[in-house]
Each structure stands twice: as C-alpha cells, then as structure tokens.
Design an enzyme around this catalytic site. Structure first.
Site, mmCIF file in Angstrom:
data_model
loop_
_atom_site.group_PDB
_atom_site.id
_atom_site.type_symbol
_atom_site.label_atom_id
_atom_site.label_comp_id
_atom_site.label_asym_id
_atom_site.label_seq_id
_atom_site.Cartn_x
_atom_site.Cartn_y
_atom_site.Cartn_z
ATOM 1 N N LYS A 129 -3.591 -1.242 -7.544
ATOM 2 C CA LYS A 129 -3.949 -2.439 -7.217
ATOM 3 C C LYS A 129 -4.933 -2.964 -8.323
ATOM 4 C CE LYS A 129 -7.559 -3.065 -6.247
ATOM 5 N NZ LYS A 129 -8.992 -2.674 -6.731
ATOM 6 N N TYR A 212 -8.642 -7.220 -1.749
ATOM 7 C CA TYR A 212 -8.339 -6.606 -0.422
ATOM 8 C C TYR A 212 -8.088 -7.446 0.861
ATOM 9 C CZ TYR A 212 -9.247 -1.951 -2.656
ATOM 10 O OH TYR A 212 -9.279 -0.806 -3.627
#
Ligand code: NAD
Length: 360
Positions: A129, A212
């Site tokens: 990510k 996140y």
C-alpha cells in the site's frame, strides 16, 4: 457418449482449463515462490514472514544493490545467486520457473511499473500500500493483471489480522447497535528519504499513514464515502516538506449518513487509533496499526469487551501472505484485490481535492 460420460468429460475439461491457467497451484501444494522487489524495510519483514509460513517461500530477489544486499538473504533463505535480478533485467523473471509471484516493496510511484512488468512476465503480484500514486495508475495495474491472467492483491495487513476481523465482525453484526460514525488517525514519528519526495511518494502522510484509518474505516463501514472535507498543514518551514504535506485531517460522509473523521501526520507523535461508534456501544482500538501489541476495549449490547493481541511481528504478514497463496492456489479473488487499492486512491484524491492540494 452417455449422459454421465459427457458430464465427467465436461468436468475434466474444466479442471484442465483451470490447471492450464494456474499450473503450479492446481497440481501441487508447494509453497508459493516469491521474488521481493526492492529490499528495504518492508521486504525485510515480508521475507521473515515467508520463512515462518508453510505456504510461502522466498526464492528470488530483485534489487538495485545486489552486491550489498543479496548475500545476506541468499544465506538466510537459501536463495540461489542465479535468481537475483536487478531493475533492468527484471522482465527476465518471465523465464524463471522458480518464481510464481512478486512482492512489491518499492517507493509508491514505482508500484505501477513493477506490477505491470510482473503481470507481463506472467507472475502474480502482491503489492504494498498505497497501491499507486493515482487512480489512473491503479486502473492500469488492474487491467494488466486481468489481461495476463495473474492475481493482484494489495497488502492491507489489517484485513488479515484475526483481532481486526473480530472487531469488524462485532461492528457489522450489530453488537454496537446501528453504526453511527468513526474517528481515527495514524500520527507517526519523523520521516525522511523518498517519503518526502512527491515524485516517489505521490503525497505526504496521507498516502503513507492516513491510508490505514481510511481503509479500515471504509472496510468496517461497508460503504464508499460520498463527500469529503479536509485540511492540510505543514509547520516545519524550509525544504523538508516542500513537496508533500506534513499533517492532514479529513472528514467523510457515507451514503447511509455515517460520519468519519481521521487524520495523519509526520510531525505529530500521536500514535494510531480507531474509534467505532454505534448507537448502543463503542469500540476503541489503540494501538490500531502497529505490527504487534494491538488492543481494543469498549461496550457492546452484550456487555463490556476488551482484548490484547498476542500476535508477534510479523504475524500479520504471515496471514496476509498465506491468504494470497491460497488465492493463487485455489484461483480465488483476494479479499483485498486491486479494486480495493483503487477505492483508497479515489478517496485520497477526493481528500486532497477537498484540502485544495490535488494529487491527480
Ligand atoms: P524503504 O525505503 O525501506 O525501501 C524501499 C526499497 O526500494 C529500498 O530497497 C530501495 O533501495 C528501493 N528503491 C528502488 N528505487 C528506489 C528509489 N528511486 N528511491 C528510493 N528507494 C528505491 O521503504 P519501505 O518502508 O520498505 O516502503 C516500501 C513500500 O512499502 C512503500 O510503498 C510503503 O508504503 C510500504 N510499506 C508498507 C508497510 C505495511 O505495514 N504494510 C510498512 C512500511 C512500508
């Protein structure tokens, strides 16, 4: 051919087609064989995770610093020196049967190129990510992997953490009453290097840390945000934060009416947390996004709850890698496919636009 014969024949044909599409995994239970690309912090953790997994194994390396980095990993994981590649001869992995998949642990702006090159080489892709630095790149990655019939999964380790799965199940099964809203954040320590260079990072703390709570809130909400507001700020004068934001705060409204507010920072030493608020209960998760030591507490319709994870780093990466191996082996769609990475990029583009600092 009898009716039963025709059915058996059809079934055998289907199996043969599946085996041709995913040759290794249909015919053996061998571990999935990875080539990590970029041997920095996260690849180091990932390789450690593979060594603790029965389903994954590191059999090759891709690095720009082979002389300096390869010998250590060759010795640690029994990798043959013939399986060490650099960024120029990377495409030759296509001809190496010791490699089933790559793990992309490169700076954000390199994810798209190295995913697409892996897809063209016929290798499955587990990509860190943020998936890329724009939604346009995400779409190109999804298309390339689809076209070349390889799996694409984004490494959202939170989705594979058993404690987070328990938290999500409680929130979504009504234990908190109707879900009403979220607060979250990931406020890390000082950073340096490529993360402060927009060309390589694509953005600041949002792409690195804010993703996140953003992804976790979207995952638990089960809806895509419909509108956004946001503010960016940088308090440190000078060149350090010349091209990326230091801090960002954003709010999102979901179609159901749920609200979420979250943020991230390279300058605020504030830890990581998510608060999940229902009409009749609440769960507070803190620390929420560290590699170990996760905890939550709260109140539900069934009474108070509290738990601390006993997982030891790199346990989340083992669950994540094992899930990817299962998806490849059994030809299943990962829980966090490229489309999940794309949704985060679309949200982050909207957040930056709302803050008046567009990235795409
Ligand atoms: P890092 O700086 O430690 O490693 C990056 C690697 O890329 C190094 O091996 C470096 O040599 C290589 N590289 C190749 N070309 C480069 C270039 N032009 N500039 C800089 N480095 C170059 O970074 P990291 O912390 O391992 O992060 C890598 C990726 O992993 C990022 O996308 C990051 O967002 C992601 N990440 C994910 C997690 C997680 O928990 N899932 C944690 C940290 C990082």
């Amino acid at each position: 051919m009898s009716h039963i014969d025709r059915r058996s024949f059809a079934k055998l044909s289907l199996l043969a087609t599946a085996a041709a599409a995913f040759p290794l995994h249909a015919e053996s239970q061998q571990p999935l064989r990875f080539a990590p690309v970029g041997l920095g912090t996260i690849s180091n953790i990932f390789m450690d995770a593979c060594s603790k997994s029965s389903k994954c194994k590191v059999t090759a390396l891709v690095t720009g610093h082979a002389a300096e980095k390869a010998p250590k990993y060759e010795a640690l994981y029994g990798i043959s020196p013939k399986n060490v590649y650099n960024y120029e001869n990377y495409d030759e992995i296509a001809h190496n049967p010791d490699i089933d998949a790559v793990y992309i642990g490169l700076p954000n702006s390199m994810h798209a190129e190295y995913t697409i090159r892996a897809a063209k080489a016929g290798k499955h892709v587990l990509c860190e990510k943020p998936m890329a630095i724009s939604s346009a790149e995400c779409r190109q990655m999804i298309d390339a992997c689809r076209q070349h019939n390889v799996k694409l999964m984004i490494a959202y380790r939170v989705h594979y953490d058993p404690m987070w799965q328990q938290i999500r199940n409680m929130a979504r099964s009504g234990d908190l009453g109707q879900l009403q809203g979220f607060q979250g954040g990931f406020y890390g320590s000082k950073t340096s290097g490529w993360r402060l260079d927009r060309k390589l990072a694509g953005g600041g703390s949002l792409l690195d840390l804010g993703i996140y709570p953003l992804n976790t809130i979207r995952w638990i909400a089960g809806e895509e945000p419909a509108s956004y507001s946001a503010q960016v700020a940088t308090r440190i004068p000078g060149p350090r934060f010349a091209s990326v934001e230091e801090s960002i705060e954003f709010t999102m409204k979901f179609p159901s009416g749920m609200l979420a507010s979250s943020g991230s920072s390279y300058g605020e030493d504030g830890g990581s947390y998510v608060s999940i608020d229902g009409a009749d209960g609440n769960l507070w998760v803190e620390p929420a996004f560290y590699y170990e030591g996760l905890k939550f507490h709260g109140s539900t319709l069934h009474g108070p709850v509290s738990e601390a994870s006993s997982g030891i780093k790199p346990y989340q990466f083992v669950y994540e890698a094992d899930h990817f191996a299962d998806c490849v082996r059994h030809n299943r769609e990962p829980d966090t496919p490229g489309e999940e990475g794309l949704k985060d990029l679309l949200a982050m583009e909207s957040i930056y636009r709302a803050a008046g600092a567009p990235i795409a």
